[in-house]
Design a protein around this motif. Structure first.
Motif, short mmCIF file in Angstrom:
data_model
loop_
_atom_site.label_atom_id
_atom_site.label_comp_id
_atom_site.label_asym_id
_atom_site.label_seq_id
_atom_site.Cartn_x
_atom_site.Cartn_y
_atom_site.Cartn_z
N LEU A 247 0.84 -1.20 0.00
CA LEU A 247 0.00 0.00 0.00
C LEU A 247 0.88 1.25 0.00
CD1 LEU A 247 -2.55 -1.22 2.69
CD2 LEU A 247 -3.01 -0.98 0.26
N PRO A 248 1.75 1.39 -0.99
CA PRO A 248 2.71 2.51 -0.97
C PRO A 248 2.05 3.87 -1.15
CG PRO A 248 2.78 1.38 -3.09
CD PRO A 248 1.93 0.54 -2.18
N GLU A 249 0.81 3.89 -1.65
CA GLU A 249 0.12 5.16 -1.87
C GLU A 249 -0.36 5.79 -0.57
OE1 GLU A 249 -1.28 2.18 -5.10
OE2 GLU A 249 -0.94 2.21 -2.92
N LEU A 250 -0.44 4.99 0.50
CA LEU A 250 -1.09 5.43 1.73
C LEU A 250 -0.08 5.70 2.85
CD1 LEU A 250 -4.04 2.86 1.81
CD2 LEU A 250 -3.94 5.08 0.65
N THR A 251 -0.49 6.54 3.79
CA THR A 251 0.28 6.71 5.01
C THR A 251 0.10 5.47 5.88
OG1 THR A 251 -1.54 7.69 6.28
CG2 THR A 251 -0.19 9.19 4.94
N LEU A 252 0.90 5.36 6.94
CA LEU A 252 0.81 4.20 7.82
C LEU A 252 -0.59 4.08 8.42
CD1 LEU A 252 2.26 1.85 9.23
CD2 LEU A 252 2.90 3.45 11.04
N ARG A 253 -1.15 5.18 8.91
CA ARG A 253 -2.48 5.14 9.52
C ARG A 253 -3.54 4.80 8.48
NH1 ARG A 253 -4.09 3.87 14.19
NH2 ARG A 253 -3.24 5.61 15.38
N GLU A 254 -3.44 5.37 7.28
CA GLU A 254 -4.40 5.05 6.22
C GLU A 254 -4.32 3.57 5.85
OE1 GLU A 254 -4.33 9.47 4.09
OE2 GLU A 254 -3.19 7.80 3.26
N ALA A 255 -3.11 3.02 5.84
CA ALA A 255 -2.96 1.60 5.54
C ALA A 255 -3.62 0.74 6.61
CB ALA A 255 -1.47 1.25 5.42
N GLN A 256 -3.52 1.17 7.88
CA GLN A 256 -4.20 0.45 8.96
C GLN A 256 -5.71 0.46 8.74
OE1 GLN A 256 -2.47 2.85 12.15
NE2 GLN A 256 -1.55 1.01 13.01
N VAL A 257 -6.25 1.62 8.40
CA VAL A 257 -7.69 1.74 8.17
C VAL A 257 -8.09 0.90 6.96
CG1 VAL A 257 -9.55 3.34 7.54
CG2 VAL A 257 -7.84 4.01 9.25
N PHE A 258 -7.29 0.95 5.90
CA PHE A 258 -7.57 0.15 4.70
C PHE A 258 -7.69 -1.33 5.05
CE2 PHE A 258 -6.46 -2.48 1.14
CZ PHE A 258 -6.97 -1.85 0.02
N LEU A 259 -6.72 -1.85 5.79
CA LEU A 259 -6.71 -3.28 6.11
C LEU A 259 -7.94 -3.68 6.92
CD1 LEU A 259 -2.95 -3.86 6.95
CD2 LEU A 259 -4.18 -4.71 4.96
N LEU A 260 -8.33 -2.83 7.87
CA LEU A 260 -9.50 -3.16 8.69
C LEU A 260 -10.78 -3.10 7.86
CD1 LEU A 260 -8.50 -1.29 11.96
CD2 LEU A 260 -8.62 -3.76 11.63
N LEU A 261 -10.90 -2.10 7.00
CA LEU A 261 -12.07 -2.03 6.11
C LEU A 261 -12.11 -3.24 5.19
CD1 LEU A 261 -12.00 1.76 5.13
CD2 LEU A 261 -13.70 0.64 6.60
N ALA A 262 -10.95 -3.63 4.69
CA ALA A 262 -10.88 -4.78 3.78
C ALA A 262 -11.29 -6.07 4.48
CB ALA A 262 -9.47 -4.92 3.22
N ARG A 263 -11.12 -6.13 5.80
CA ARG A 263 -11.51 -7.31 6.57
C ARG A 263 -12.97 -7.27 6.99
NH1 ARG A 263 -6.99 -7.20 11.08
NH2 ARG A 263 -8.10 -9.00 11.91
N GLY A 264 -13.70 -6.25 6.49
CA GLY A 264 -15.14 -6.20 6.71
C GLY A 264 -15.59 -5.36 7.88
N HIS A 265 -14.69 -4.58 8.49
CA HIS A 265 -15.07 -3.74 9.62
C HIS A 265 -15.86 -2.52 9.14
CE1 HIS A 265 -12.43 -6.33 11.66
NE2 HIS A 265 -11.90 -5.49 12.53
N SER A 266 -16.81 -2.10 9.94
CA SER A 266 -17.48 -0.83 9.70
C SER A 266 -16.54 0.30 10.10
CB SER A 266 -18.77 -0.73 10.53
OG SER A 266 -18.44 -0.68 11.92
N VAL A 267 -16.85 1.53 9.67
CA VAL A 267 -16.00 2.67 10.04
C VAL A 267 -15.98 2.84 11.55
CG1 VAL A 267 -15.71 5.16 9.83
CG2 VAL A 267 -16.36 3.81 7.82
N GLN B 22 -15.25 -2.00 -3.74
CA GLN B 22 -14.07 -1.84 -4.58
C GLN B 22 -12.80 -1.92 -3.75
OE1 GLN B 22 -14.49 1.84 -6.75
NE2 GLN B 22 -15.77 0.91 -8.34
N LEU B 23 -12.85 -1.40 -2.51
CA LEU B 23 -11.70 -1.49 -1.62
C LEU B 23 -11.37 -2.95 -1.34
CD1 LEU B 23 -11.04 0.70 1.50
CD2 LEU B 23 -10.90 -1.79 1.68
N HIS B 24 -12.39 -3.74 -1.05
CA HIS B 24 -12.17 -5.16 -0.78
C HIS B 24 -11.62 -5.88 -2.01
CE1 HIS B 24 -12.72 -8.98 1.29
NE2 HIS B 24 -13.30 -9.46 0.21
N GLU B 25 -12.13 -5.54 -3.19
CA GLU B 25 -11.63 -6.15 -4.42
C GLU B 25 -10.16 -5.83 -4.64
OE1 GLU B 25 -13.36 -8.21 -6.82
OE2 GLU B 25 -14.49 -8.42 -4.96
N LEU B 26 -9.78 -4.59 -4.34
CA LEU B 26 -8.37 -4.21 -4.47
C LEU B 26 -7.51 -4.96 -3.47
CD1 LEU B 26 -6.19 -2.43 -5.74
CD2 LEU B 26 -6.78 -0.65 -4.08
N ALA B 27 -8.02 -5.12 -2.25
CA ALA B 27 -7.28 -5.87 -1.24
C ALA B 27 -7.07 -7.32 -1.67
CB ALA B 27 -8.03 -5.82 0.09
#
Length: 211
Positions: free
Chosen positions: A147-167, A199-204
């Motif tokens: 996830l080179p496009e994202l900051t460390l915190r954004e990458a953390q949020v991305f991974l949790l969203l990709a695992r099906g977590h709500s915001v 789309q986020l999950h598909e990218l993950a």
């Protein structure tokens, strides 16, 4: 020394059985509970007792990071060691932020879990050899380098969203406000040109971040 009581939280009975045999070879150590799900953990918390809890981050009905926070909210003095298949520094940092005192991957030598339990029971923090190696290299390891496009915190949020977590659950898991979590998601969408969590999950999936 007083006996050391250990609880094993993992959804694979064979894994729990193997580690139980290993740990009970140590003088004075006893596994007081084998727990296979978040529901079982909740029931055990009503009356069970241990000095060290060894917990997998991935359970069929719950997220380990959330469970660590819930357990420690009820028992602040409990020493938690994460035993996980995930070796990315994002997972390690999140586990330590949630209150875990140790982190060992399932690829590590069995003796490392013994060393981790011995360390955390003495009030120390323990990171497995492969985890320490990643940190010493000064490089992002495991999943976050995808996830080179994202900051460390954004990458953390991305991974949790990709695992099906709500915001809201993302916010609770990593200790930020809902407003901040929504802002991170908006930045993720913009940087990765996404329009939905689907789309986020598909990218993950495409990048091998989730299975």
């Amino acid at each position: 020394m007083p006996p050391l009581r250990i609880a094993l939280v993992d959804d694979h009975p064979i894994v729990r059985s193997g580690f139980r045999q290993l740990l009970e070879m140590e003088p004075g150590w006893t596994v007081t509970a084998e727990i296979g799900s978040a529901r079982e953990l909740g029931a055990w918390m009503l009356g069970g007792a241990c000095d060290v809890m060894v917990m997998d981050l991935t359970l069929p009905d719950g997220d380990g990071l959330v469970l660590i926070r819930h357990v420690l909210a009820q028992r602040p003095g409990l020493a938690v060691v994460v035993l996980s298949m995930h070796d990315g520094m994002l997972f390690v940092q999140d586990a330590l932020s949630a209150g875990a005192r140790g982190y060992v991957t399932k690829r590590a030598a069995p003796d490392e879990l013994v060393d981790a339990i011995r360390a955390v029971s003495a009030g120390e923090v323990y990171l497995g050899t492969d985890v320490r190696t990643q940190g010493n290299d000064g490089e992002q390891g495991g999943q976050e380098h995808l996830l080179p496009e994202l900051t460390l915190r954004e990458a953390q949020v991305f991974l949790l969203l990709a695992r099906g977590h709500s915001v809201a659950r993302v916010a609770a898991t990593i200790g930020i406000s809902n407003k901040t979590a929504y802002a991170h998601r908006a930045n993720i969408y913009q940087k990765l040109q996404l329009r939905s969590d689907f789309q986020l999950h598909e990218l993950a999936l495409k990048r091998g971040l989730v299975s």
